[in-house]
Design a protein around this motif. Structure first.
Motif, PDB file in Angstrom:
ATOM      1  N   LEU A 133       0.869  -0.983  -0.074  1.00  0.00           N
ATOM      2  CA  LEU A 133       0.038  -0.050  -0.050  1.00  0.00           C
ATOM      3  C   LEU A 133       0.838   1.175   0.115  1.00  0.00           C
ATOM      4  CD1 LEU A 133      -2.838   0.961   0.205  1.00  0.00           C
ATOM      5  CD2 LEU A 133      -2.665   0.904   2.808  1.00  0.00           C
ATOM      6  N   LEU A 134       0.920   1.958  -1.079  1.00  0.00           N
ATOM      7  CA  LEU A 134       1.693   3.263  -1.126  1.00  0.00           C
ATOM      8  C   LEU A 134       1.084   4.457  -1.616  1.00  0.00           C
ATOM      9  CD1 LEU A 134       4.108   1.253  -3.755  1.00  0.00           C
ATOM     10  CD2 LEU A 134       4.454   1.255  -1.191  1.00  0.00           C
ATOM     11  N   VAL A 135       1.842   5.588  -1.350  1.00  0.00           N
ATOM     12  CA  VAL A 135       1.224   6.583  -1.527  1.00  0.00           C
ATOM     13  C   VAL A 135       2.469   7.343  -2.882  1.00  0.00           C
ATOM     14  CG1 VAL A 135       0.930   9.322  -1.127  1.00  0.00           C
ATOM     15  CG2 VAL A 135       0.219   7.576   0.357  1.00  0.00           C
ATOM     16  N   GLU A 136       1.907   7.518  -4.138  1.00  0.00           N
ATOM     17  CA  GLU A 136       2.723   8.232  -5.054  1.00  0.00           C
ATOM     18  C   GLU A 136       1.985   9.315  -5.472  1.00  0.00           C
ATOM     19  OE1 GLU A 136       3.410   5.138  -8.018  1.00  0.00           O
ATOM     20  OE2 GLU A 136       4.744   3.937  -6.651  1.00  0.00           O
ATOM     21  N   GLY A 137       2.729  10.465  -5.194  1.00  0.00           N
ATOM     22  CA  GLY A 137       2.047  11.661  -5.626  1.00  0.00           C
ATOM     23  C   GLY A 137       0.663  12.020  -4.960  1.00  0.00           C
TER      24      GLY A 137
END
Length: 271
Positions: free
Chosen positions: A187-191
């Motif tokens: 689970l990632l935040v990219e921009g």
């Protein structure tokens, strides 16, 4: 003396009633402005904390304001929960009464977007989809059962039944049905986006077992692709950029914050 005491108590009671009435009216005014400005499906819940309310209103600074709303979006079937906590809201009493809630300085704003299990199942087109935290990443040590703990390392387990014919059983001529699988994902935040990236099949650790059908090697990439999604975070309140994403109680929670910013209280949802 008794009459004096009774009179003072009555006055105090009336003051409390007036204070709560003024707070309720102000909450209603802000709620209506939020619904009209953000084109929301219903009046959001607005709570102005702190007592006495009138003292905050006269000073033009409100200690803490909580906002909760339900939002519709085209790419995710169902409703999204949007929340905001405002600290140190600078708003003159006259503007509040008139509903003039544009360009409001706020000392701190914290926003959240919650994707609930039902909406996540619709997004993945897997109605029984469940979101778990991996046991090693649980802050409360409850074993990743989707409880109140929070994923600290961005590690998820997604469990659900694949639609259609079971991949392995169909080749053997078995009746139609679905394969239930458990997928480990990052689970990632990219921009301005949140990415759920399936990385492999999950069978549990130690004494814990998780149902996972036997999927042939050739079909595994297609199964993992079904559990991979990118979610735009444009519904974070007041256009906040995401800084954190986690799994909480079976939900995907995206959070953002800002300090010393100016917001439009009637634009909870960014156009």
């Amino acid at each position: 003396m008794r009459k004096l005491i009774i009179g003072l108590l009555v006055l105090a009671g009336l003051a409390v009633i007036v204070d709560f009435g003024a707070a309720a009216y102000s909450e209603y005014r802000v709620s209506r402005a939020l619904r009209e400005g953000g084109d929301l499906i219903a009046d959001p819940e607005v709570t102005i904390h702190g007592f006495p309310f009138l003292a905050q209103a006269v000073n033009g600074r409100f200690q803490n304001v909580d906002i909760r709303a339900r939002i519709l979006r085209q790419d995710i079937p169902g409703e999204i929960s949007a929340e905001a906590t405002l600290t140190g809201v600078h708003l003159p009493l006259g503007d509040l009464v008139d509903g003039n809630v544009r360009r409001v300085p706020v000392e701190r704003v914290e926003g959240r977007m919650r994707l609930e299990p039902t909406e996540l199942g619709r997004l993945f087109k897997i109605p029984d989809l469940q979101v778990h935290s991996r046991p090693a990443d649980k802050s409360d040590g409850t074993g990743g059962s989707g409880g109140s703990g929070m994923t600290t390392a961005g590690a998820l387990v997604l469990t659900g039944t694949l639609p259609g014919t079971p991949v392995a059983s169909a080749r053997a001529g078995a009746p139609l049905g679905g394969d239930k699988v458990s997928i480990q994902a990052d689970l990632l935040v990219e921009g301005d986006q949140v990415r759920i990236i399936a990385t492999g099949f999950y069978k549990g650790t130690g004494t814990e077992t998780t149902p996972t059908a036997v999927i042939p090697e050739a079909d595994r990439p297609a199964v993992l692709e079904r559990f991979t999604r990118t979610i735009d975070t444009k519904e974070l309140p007041f256009g906040l950029r995401p800084t954190k994403v986690s799994a909480q109680g079976g939900q995907i929670v995206v959070e953002g914050k800002g300090d010393n910013v100016t917001i439009d209280l009637d634009q909870l949802q960014r156009p």
